[in-house]
Every structure is written in C-alpha cells, then in structure tokens.
Design a protein around this motif. Structure first.
Motif, PDB file in Angstrom:
ATOM      1  N   LYS A 140      -9.326  -3.763   4.661  1.00 53.65           N
ATOM      2  CA  LYS A 140      -8.724  -4.113   5.933  1.00 53.65           C
ATOM      3  C   LYS A 140      -7.484  -3.248   6.188  1.00 53.65           C
ATOM      4  CE  LYS A 140      -7.650  -8.220   8.584  1.00 53.65           C
ATOM      5  NZ  LYS A 140      -6.545  -9.164   8.423  1.00 53.65           N
ATOM      6  N   LEU A 141      -6.665  -3.081   5.173  1.00 53.11           N
ATOM      7  CA  LEU A 141      -5.456  -2.270   5.330  1.00 53.11           C
ATOM      8  C   LEU A 141      -5.794  -0.803   5.596  1.00 53.11           C
ATOM      9  CD1 LEU A 141      -3.122  -3.792   2.598  1.00 53.11           C
ATOM     10  CD2 LEU A 141      -2.542  -3.538   5.016  1.00 53.11           C
ATOM     11  N   SER A 142      -6.957  -0.363   5.157  1.00 51.37           N
ATOM     12  CA  SER A 142      -7.309   1.040   5.345  1.00 51.37           C
ATOM     13  C   SER A 142      -7.544   1.370   6.825  1.00 51.37           C
ATOM     14  CB  SER A 142      -8.535   1.405   4.504  1.00 51.37           C
ATOM     15  OG  SER A 142      -9.668   0.729   4.999  1.00 51.37           O
ATOM     16  N   ASP A 143      -7.760   0.338   7.649  1.00 52.90           N
ATOM     17  CA  ASP A 143      -7.843   0.569   9.104  1.00 52.90           C
ATOM     18  C   ASP A 143      -6.457   0.802   9.706  1.00 52.90           C
ATOM     19  OD1 ASP A 143     -10.576   0.258   9.203  1.00 52.90           O
ATOM     20  OD2 ASP A 143     -10.441  -1.920   9.469  1.00 52.90           O
ATOM     21  N   GLN A 144      -5.452   0.327   8.980  1.00 55.09           N
ATOM     22  CA  GLN A 144      -4.099   0.322   9.526  1.00 55.09           C
ATOM     23  C   GLN A 144      -3.251   1.492   9.023  1.00 55.09           C
ATOM     24  OE1 GLN A 144      -2.080  -3.425   8.566  1.00 55.09           O
ATOM     25  NE2 GLN A 144      -0.127  -2.356   8.482  1.00 55.09           N
ATOM     26  N   VAL A 145      -3.420   1.878   7.765  1.00 57.77           N
ATOM     27  CA  VAL A 145      -2.512   2.880   7.185  1.00 57.77           C
ATOM     28  C   VAL A 145      -3.129   4.282   7.206  1.00 57.77           C
ATOM     29  CG1 VAL A 145      -1.404   1.169   5.712  1.00 57.77           C
ATOM     30  CG2 VAL A 145      -3.304   2.507   4.796  1.00 57.77           C
ATOM     31  N   LYS A 146      -2.228   5.282   7.083  1.00 59.76           N
ATOM     32  CA  LYS A 146      -2.681   6.673   7.149  1.00 59.76           C
ATOM     33  C   LYS A 146      -2.984   7.258   5.776  1.00 59.76           C
ATOM     34  CE  LYS A 146       0.344   7.502  11.116  1.00 59.76           C
ATOM     35  NZ  LYS A 146       1.647   8.093  11.432  1.00 59.76           N
ATOM     36  N   GLY A 147      -2.419   6.630   4.765  1.00 58.81           N
ATOM     37  CA  GLY A 147      -2.653   7.145   3.411  1.00 58.81           C
ATOM     38  C   GLY A 147      -2.194   6.135   2.377  1.00 58.81           C
ATOM     39  N   ILE A 148      -2.808   6.218   1.211  1.00 58.08           N
ATOM     40  CA  ILE A 148      -2.499   5.259   0.136  1.00 58.08           C
ATOM     41  C   ILE A 148      -2.126   6.004  -1.129  1.00 58.08           C
ATOM     42  CG2 ILE A 148      -3.459   3.442  -1.357  1.00 58.08           C
ATOM     43  CD1 ILE A 148      -5.302   2.631   0.955  1.00 58.08           C
ATOM     44  N   LEU A 149      -1.020   5.560  -1.745  1.00 51.01           N
ATOM     45  CA  LEU A 149      -0.645   6.083  -3.060  1.00 51.01           C
ATOM     46  C   LEU A 149      -0.889   4.984  -4.085  1.00 51.01           C
ATOM     47  CD1 LEU A 149       0.678   8.437  -4.692  1.00 51.01           C
ATOM     48  CD2 LEU A 149       2.840   7.244  -4.396  1.00 51.01           C
ATOM     49  N   SER A 150      -1.783   5.288  -5.020  1.00 50.28           N
ATOM     50  CA  SER A 150      -2.028   4.351  -6.106  1.00 50.28           C
ATOM     51  C   SER A 150      -1.188   4.800  -7.279  1.00 50.28           C
ATOM     52  CB  SER A 150      -3.515   4.384  -6.460  1.00 50.28           C
ATOM     53  OG  SER A 150      -3.761   3.681  -7.648  1.00 50.28           O
ATOM     54  N   LEU A 186       6.627   1.897   4.927  1.00 51.67           N
ATOM     55  CA  LEU A 186       5.843   1.828   3.694  1.00 51.67           C
ATOM     56  C   LEU A 186       5.643   0.371   3.292  1.00 51.67           C
ATOM     57  CD1 LEU A 186       4.593   3.350   1.222  1.00 51.67           C
ATOM     58  CD2 LEU A 186       6.880   3.316   0.192  1.00 51.67           C
ATOM     59  N   GLY A 187       4.444   0.061   2.852  1.00 50.51           N
ATOM     60  CA  GLY A 187       4.151  -1.288   2.365  1.00 50.51           C
ATOM     61  C   GLY A 187       3.624  -1.240   0.942  1.00 50.51           C
ATOM     62  N   LEU A 188       3.567  -2.419   0.314  1.00 48.31           N
ATOM     63  CA  LEU A 188       3.066  -2.507  -1.069  1.00 48.31           C
ATOM     64  C   LEU A 188       2.007  -3.600  -1.176  1.00 48.31           C
ATOM     65  CD1 LEU A 188       3.197  -2.113  -4.220  1.00 48.31           C
ATOM     66  CD2 LEU A 188       5.112  -3.717  -4.205  1.00 48.31           C
ATOM     67  N   LEU A 189       0.858  -3.224  -1.682  1.00 48.43           N
ATOM     68  CA  LEU A 189      -0.140  -4.234  -2.050  1.00 48.43           C
ATOM     69  C   LEU A 189      -0.123  -4.323  -3.564  1.00 48.43           C
ATOM     70  CD1 LEU A 189      -2.507  -6.190  -1.436  1.00 48.43           C
ATOM     71  CD2 LEU A 189      -4.030  -4.239  -1.737  1.00 48.43           C
ATOM     72  N   ARG A 190       0.198  -5.509  -4.040  1.00 53.26           N
ATOM     73  CA  ARG A 190       0.261  -5.720  -5.491  1.00 53.26           C
ATOM     74  C   ARG A 190      -0.883  -6.639  -5.933  1.00 53.26           C
ATOM     75  NH1 ARG A 190       3.529 -10.315  -8.446  1.00 53.26           N
ATOM     76  NH2 ARG A 190       2.523 -10.024 -10.444  1.00 53.26           N
ATOM     77  N   GLU A 213       2.944  -5.668   7.111  1.00 54.73           N
ATOM     78  CA  GLU A 213       2.578  -5.992   8.501  1.00 54.73           C
ATOM     79  C   GLU A 213       2.533  -4.753   9.385  1.00 54.73           C
ATOM     80  OE1 GLU A 213       5.328  -7.346   7.033  1.00 54.73           O
ATOM     81  OE2 GLU A 213       4.332  -9.154   6.268  1.00 54.73           O
ATOM     82  N   ASP A 214       3.576  -3.913   9.296  1.00 49.33           N
ATOM     83  CA  ASP A 214       3.651  -2.744  10.178  1.00 49.33           C
ATOM     84  C   ASP A 214       3.499  -1.442   9.383  1.00 49.33           C
ATOM     85  OD1 ASP A 214       5.970  -2.884   8.713  1.00 49.33           O
ATOM     86  OD2 ASP A 214       7.275  -2.233  10.353  1.00 49.33           O
ATOM     87  N   ALA A 215       2.985  -1.547   8.160  1.00 51.80           N
ATOM     88  CA  ALA A 215       2.986  -0.371   7.283  1.00 51.80           C
ATOM     89  C   ALA A 215       2.085   0.740   7.819  1.00 51.80           C
ATOM     90  CB  ALA A 215       2.541  -0.768   5.883  1.00 51.80           C
ATOM     91  N   GLU A 216       2.609   1.969   7.736  1.00 50.68           N
ATOM     92  CA  GLU A 216       1.807   3.152   8.066  1.00 50.68           C
ATOM     93  C   GLU A 216       1.302   3.826   6.798  1.00 50.68           C
ATOM     94  OE1 GLU A 216       4.130   5.702  10.535  1.00 50.68           O
ATOM     95  OE2 GLU A 216       4.235   4.248  12.174  1.00 50.68           O
ATOM     96  N   TYR A 217       2.016   3.552   5.723  1.00 49.37           N
ATOM     97  CA  TYR A 217       1.613   4.070   4.419  1.00 49.37           C
ATOM     98  C   TYR A 217       1.636   2.921   3.428  1.00 49.37           C
ATOM     99  CZ  TYR A 217       2.654   8.336   6.872  1.00 49.37           C
ATOM    100  OH  TYR A 217       2.678   9.322   7.809  1.00 49.37           O
TER     101      TYR A 217
END
Lengths: 375, 191, 241
Positions: free
Chosen positions: A302-312, A284-288, A254-258
């Motif tokens: 959608k989440l890419s509008d909200q977070v600053k970076g993604i670690l796969s 930090l949030g997790l999309l599983r 919900e409030d994830a920045e990463y």
C-alpha cells in the motif's frame, strides 16, 4: 504494582520471564546475552516462583531440555547468541515438527563463524526463512527497546501456546546491552500442575493418568501422506499467524514521500534519521516490522503507491530487503543499506545514503549505474 | 530537552558506572534515559566508553555521530572523540596524562583535575564522582537530590555508607571546574 | 505394551527389553505417572509399543529431553531408551552430563555394537575386528578407536546411583535384567538420582547371523568386552573381581 527500573535489555528479559510465570529456562552462556542466565541465577527464581533455571552443558542440550519441558506442557524458554542459535537449530526444527510451544531468544552478534561479539542483524534469514531443516517457520518478534525485551516475553508465550509452535525473540547486542527505563509488570502466578494437566493434558506427555490413550510427541512420519498432512497443518498455522498476529509500527508515514524499512535496533537509528530528515524538509517515514514473520507485506504494498523510493536498512549485507522487494512487487525502487562486522551506522550516515541513493532529484540511483558504493 | 553525552576513558576508571549514575539520576527526575556501553574484551584494561542520553521524549537512536557533551578521561579517548562534539557543545576532560590538549575553538572546553582531587580526598575511587560533579556544574540537567537518589539506586545497600563521601566528591567537582579556553587565553596573554 | 505388532527383526532383543520395562511399570503401578523418551535408531518407534506417554527425542538428545521433563515434573517417573549410536556416539555429551548432574531418571541403554536402523554401520561399541558396512575389513583400533565402555565410564561420575550391565538372551538373564530395571524405577521413587541399565543385546540382521548364532556370538565375543553384572550399587562402585 508495576515497577520502574533501569535495566539492560538482557536483564529486563530475564526478569520479565520470572514475572510472566515461566516454568523453566535452560541456557548456556555466550556474549552478548549472558546477563540473561546471570540475572536468573542471581534472582533465585526457584524460591520466588518455583521457576527452574539450569545451565546446560551446551546449547544443544539446552534446546533439548526445552523440548522435553515443552513436550510436558510447561512454559519454557532458552536464550543464546548467533553461534549458539546455529547449534539449537536442530532442536528448533523438532519443536516445530512436533508442534511444541517454546520461546527462543537470539541476541544477535556479527557472523559468520565466531564473528564478533558486537551487534548485528545478520541472522534474519536464519530466523525468518527457517534456519533448521524442513518446511517450518518461526513466529519472530523483534524488540527495539528494553521495554519490549520485557514485554515480548509474555507476548511470545501467548503466541507459542495459541499455535503450539516455537516463537523467536530476535534481539541483538545493542538491545541486549543497552540500559533503559523499563516498567516491569506484576508477578503472574505460574500455572499449577493441575491447571497444566487440565489445559494441555490432551496432548502433553505428563503420564496418562486419567486418560485412556497415551500421548505421543513426535515429528516422525514415515508414511508420506501423513507427513504431508502434518506439513499442511503447519502451513495453516502460519497463514493464521499472518491473518491474526501481524505486528508493525508506522512512524511519520501519513505524508511520507520516502520510506525507510527497519526493525529492532536499526529502527531506533532510522527513527532519528526520520527526525533529521524532517528537520531538513524531507518527507521521510519509517515502517518498522515488529514481527518479521509474519511480515507487513500488505502495508508495504500500500505504501508503495504513495512513496517514491524505499531504503531498507539492516545491520547485514542485505537479507530483509528480499522481503521488502517481494512485498512491493517492483512498484517502487528499493535499495538496501547495511553495515556488518559489528559496525553500527549513525542516523546522519543513513540520511546521507538516503539523499544520495534514493532521493537524488526525486529519481533513484540504481545499483547498476556503477557509481561507487558509499562504503 | 535532549542531552547526548559520551563518557570515555580507560576500563576501571568508573566510566560505565558514572554513566549509570547519570542515567539513574535522569530516571529519578522523570526523564527518558538510555545507557549504551562499549562491551567486550576492550572493557578489560583497554578503553571503555558509554553513551548516555537524557530526554523529555522517547529516545530514538542510542548510537550517535555527534554529541552535546564529551567527558574524556584519557588521551586515546580525547583523540577519538574531540571531533564528535557538536559545534557549541561541551568537552570536559581530566588533564592528567594528557599531552595533546584539545584544539577546537567552536566548542566550550573545561578541565577538572579529578585524579589529583581524588588523591587529595584520600580515595581514588571517587574520581568519577568528581568528574560527574564538574559535568553537573556546567550542565545542570539533573538536580543534586536526584543524583543522590540515583546513586542510592545504583549502589548495592552494602555501599550506602559511602554516599556522603560521594556527595562530597560531586560537590568538590562542581567547585573545581576550570574553563580551559579562558585559562589558555590568560596564559597566552601573559606570554 | 500396546497391541501394535512389533516391527523389530525376529530374534532381536528390543522386544524383550521393551516388554520387561513395561512389566516393571505395571508391577510398580506407576505406568500412568511415567514418561518415556524414545531415541533415534531401531527403537525410534518404541512409542508405538510402550503403552505410556512418550516423547521422541532428536538423535542423542534423550537425556537432555528427559532432564527437561524431570526437572519440571519432579514427581513423575522419566526414562530414556537408547541404543549405542544414540547414547555413546552422537549423544555422549548429553549422557555424561545428565549422569554427572545425577538427574532423577532411568537410562536404559541397549548395546548391540552396531547401527541397526541405518543398515549395519560401525557403532562406538563395535568390537575390534568386527565387520560392519563402514568397517568392511573389521574395526581397526589404530584408526577407528576402541569400543567404548559406557557403563564403566558413567559409573565414575558421582551423579550415578546405580549402574549395571545385563542381557535378555536367556530366561535367567531376562529375570535379572527385569529385577535391575525394577530397582532403577524404585531409585527414582526414592529420588536417588540416575540409574543406568545397559543391556548387551544382539543384532542378528546387522551381524548377518541367525538369532541363535547371534546369541552364541554375543556370549563369546561381546560379554568378554562388556562383562555382565552390577558396576555401581547404591552409589558405591563394586570392587573389580
């Protein structure tokens, strides 16, 4: 009555197959999934439910026994681990081409070649991008717990029969070997031969009694227009799967920045990393993704509008990361982190990578800056 | 409450089954549990280890860098896992065959002479239950009743006549834990 | 048989072998309870001509596919129809193990010593010295191995109940072959295990001969290597004569 037990993932999957009313299992032993056939053999399912269990002479034979039973309208499955799945790919392609429902379980181990018997996620491409020859896809479920090893068996069969298509449960050595609490569902009765004839008699090859026309199961279409029509029919199925049967889980998003994107066993480790990060004040949030095909593309975008970076993160050298990058359409930087060889990262290791490579003053350290890899 | 435990020793010492009984006990007590073994050729004669987690909440990673407690049954495992215990955590080990003893000062260290006591009891197989008893004395995270219930669930019926012997072994282990640090201090004071 | 026009080469034995198989099913009244498994090879399109439910199998895998059907529908009649490349090369493992388990199925094995569908390449049953597109100077035993006698091989396995070698190039042989196929399906009814019917046949296009020449050549060359007759009956090996 649902029953609570402590079981290995492999055992829970096998027990769930009996309870889900599966008609047949054909397999060949390979570490780290041999407990599946061992549990089935020990349980005498033929006496419990009439389920047939047979140890085939090879993975190739096993998948073709599956093909035979599936062509005759039965609920049938097989399981193996990576090198064995490579052998099954011919049969899997035929199952897809002939539009047959079946469930294939891959308890992944590290490769290529004979590789290792330790856990890995290096068969993502193989499972999600085809693997076998021709234009086809598998519906792929990625369990992350012993409970899901059990629950995904009936789920997989539901999808397989909904679409008349092969479905893969993509597990790994960790989820196969770990023991956890599992709530086993009540026994579901197997369909009777009469019920199968009524439900699937219009396509299954079970003898043409009561029908004027014989049924034919084949994937051969030498007429180009016919084959194209068939392939397009498959494409329609895959589109429908994307619309109706996508599954994913969001944790602390919900409030994830990463964001971390991880599936299966990696998602378990990622979840702990999320907890450690939150303790340090990092949002930090997790999309599983629970299904790897279909993939939660829209949710990621959608989440890419909200977070600053993604670690796969995946236990391979970078496979799912392709789908993550395609989904976010370059809106946000995406980095991959993986281990291979059967080595499993720890939550602390993930957090360290996240801080060094993704967060770093809110900006992203790009792959091309030349800084040495953490490995 | 979350308790993250590593149990490590030689294959055949009952490492995996000790972990299994602990996991069953936790389940009997209504906890979430996970039991993640090392598997493969190393089980056959080499070292074996298992991570057991008991928690009130859903368990996330079954793989950990640091543990609350390490139960160590041979030198190789001591060398490998001493550094993986969280500061303030617990190390329990059987001194038999140990030449390089643990040296950390930021953890609590205990000894249990499992091998010796098992020989005294006339049944070497209860060795792991003695060590489990020692652990439960120091970390009473599960009630003995639930441990016995867990044992019952994890043992096939044909072994159920051995339950009292196992209970004796657990109780013996509970009584026989030695606080290694204070023992050490005592020894250095005497010198 | 269906009304579809046969697409096999004129003079080829497949049409006759198909026909007598379907006649047997009709005479036994079991066509509606039968599932056939088609191979890869010339007879890949067997399902176009045989008027029963049919599943087309991956190359060599027909005995495994038939196992899957037969095990889950034990009261049905299941047969495979395979050529020599399918059964004796790429599918050897599946053949041997289905025979060894004694699956309650019928295997009809058409042996013409060549790969017909792909254009006349060497088969595992190609005779010594025989020219094919991949043995253009004749099969050399030293480097290419000997022709494999599948019927003799599978007859050694306890799971086979009936193993016979027939041909369909004369009226007399057709009658005998049909009788053997009938016996095979009766064995299935009696749950006796696996019946293995080899039909030595011609491939006039592959052998580059007229149909009559090919039948003569078959008698002179194939039969000495693959002698006709029963090899195992009612689970008992026949004494070599």
């Amino acid at each position: 009555m649902a029953e609570l037990r402590l079981m290995k993932g492999n055992e829970a999957l096998a027990e769930a197959a009996i309870r889900a009313g599966v008609d047949a299992y054909f397999g060949y032993p390979i570490t780290p999934q041999s407990e599946v056939i061992e549990h089935l053999m020990a349980e005498r399912p033929e006496e419990r439910t009439g389920m047939i269990v047979l140890q085939a002479e090879s993975e190739v034979a096993a998948i073709n026994m599956v093909y035979g039973a599936a062509s005759a309208g039965k609920r049938v499955m097989t399981s193996s681990s990576s090198p064995g799945i490579s052998l099954k790919l011919e049969g899997i392609s035929y199952l897809a081409g002939a539009e047959l429902p079946a469930v294939i379980v891959n308890v992944v181990r590290g490769g290529p070649g004979l590789g290792t018997i330790q856990p890995a996620q290096s068969d993502y491409y193989q499972a999600v991008k085809g693997g076998g020859h021709g234009d086809y896809k598998l519906y792929v479920l990625a369990p992350a717990s012993v409970q899901e090893m059990a629950d995904f068996v009936p789920d997989a069969f539901e999808i397989a029969f909904k679409y008349r298509a092969p479905v893969m449960i993509l597990s790994d050595g960790m989820i196969g070997q770990i023991m956890e609490k599992v709530e086993l569902k009540d026994q579901v009765e197997r369909l009777t031969d009469e019920e199968i004839t009524e439900k699937y008699g219009h396509w299954a090859t079970i003898g043409k009694k009561g029908r004027k026309e014989r049924n034919i199961i084949t994937s051969l279409y030498l007429n180009p227009e016919e084959l194209e029509e068939r392939v397009n029919k498959l494409v329609k199925k895959y589109e429908k799967m994307e619309e109706e049967d996508l599954r994913y889980e969001m944790i602390e998003c919900e409030d994830a920045e990463y964001l971390i994107v991880a599936y299966g066993s990696s998602a378990r480790i990622a979840q702990k990393a999320v907890q450690l990060a939150r303790e340090k004040g990092i949002k930090l949030g997790l999309l599983r993704p629970i299904t790897l095909f279909p993939f939660p593309k829209k949710q990621l975008l959608k989440l890419s509008d909200q977070v600053k970076g993604i670690l796969s993160m995946e236990l391979n050298t970078g496979q799912m990361v392709d789908d993550v990058r395609l989904s976010v359409e370059h809106k946000v930087p995406v980095e991959h982190y993986g281990r291979s060889g059967g080595i499993i990262y720890t939550p602390e290791e993930i957090l360290e990578v996240l801080e060094k490579r993704i967060i770093k003053d809110g900006s992203i350290r790009h792959n091309k800056t030349g800084e040495p890899s953490l490995l | 409450m979350t308790q993250e435990i590593i149990i490590a020793g030689f294959g055949g010492q009952g490492v995996l089954s000790m972990g299994k009984i602990l996991a069953y006990s936790g389940m009997m007590q209504g906890e979430e549990v996970s039991w993640m073994p090392s598997y493969g050729p190393e089980m056959r004669g080499g070292t074996a280890n298992v991570t057991v987690i008991l928690s009130d909440d859903r368990i996330s990673s079954p793989y950990l860098k640091l543990y609350d407690t390490a139960i160590i049954l041979n030198q190789q495992s001591l060398d490998k896992f001493e550094s993986t215990i969280k500061p303030g955590g617990v190390l329990i080990y059987d001194p038999q065959g140990i030449t390089h003893h643990p040296s950390r000062t930021d953890i609590d260290i205990y000894q249990v002479e499992g091998h010796k006591l098992a020989s005294e009891m006339g049944n070497r197989k209860v060795f792991n239950m003695i060590v489990l008893g020692a652990f439960l004395k120091i970390k009473p995270i599960v009630d003995l009743d639930n441990v016995m219930e867990g044992l019952k669930r994890s043992l096939p019926d044909r072994y159920h006549h051995l339950l009292p012997l196992n209970e004796d072994a657990i109780r013996k282990g509970m009584k026989s834990v030695i606080d290694y640090k204070s023992e050490n201090q005592l020894m250095s004071e005497q010198h | 048989m269906t009304d579809n026009a046969l697409t096999y080469c004129p003079g080829c034995g497949h049409g006759t072998a198909h026909n007598i198989t379907m006649e047997v099913l009709e005479e036994l009244g079991i066509g509606d309870e039968t599932i056939g498994v088609a191979p890869v090879g010339c007879s890949v399109f067997a399902y176009d001509f045989m008027n029963v439910d049919m599943t087309q199998a991956p190359h060599g895998r027909a005995p495994a596919v038939a196992t899957g059907i037969s095990r889950t529908w034990p009261d049905k009649y299941v047969f495979t129809y395979q050529g020599d490349g399918d059964l004796a090369a790429i599918g050897t493992a599946e053949t041997i193990h289905a025979c060894n388990r004694g699956e309650n199925i019928v295997i009809i094995f058409v042996n013409n010593g060549i790969y017909g569908m792909t254009g006349g390449q060497m088969a595992p049953t190609t005779l010594e010295g025989m020219r094919t597109s991949t043995s253009p100077y004749g099969r050399e035993i030293e480097s290419m191995g000997s022709p494999i006698k599948m019927s003799e091989l599978v007859a050694q396995l306890p799971g086979t109940y009936f193993v016979t070698r027939q041909s369909v190039h004369t009226h007399k042989n057709v009658r005998k072959a049909k009788k053997a196929i009938k016996k095979a399906f009766e064995n299935t009814r009696l749950r006796k295990g696996l019946s293995f019917i080899e039909i030595v046949s011609n491939c006039n296009s592959g052998w580059k001969m007229t149909p009559n020449e090919s039948n003569e050549w078959m008698e002179e060359n194939m039969f000495p290597m693959f002698p006709l007759g029963d090899i195992k009956v009612n689970g008992k090996l026949k004494q070599a004569s």
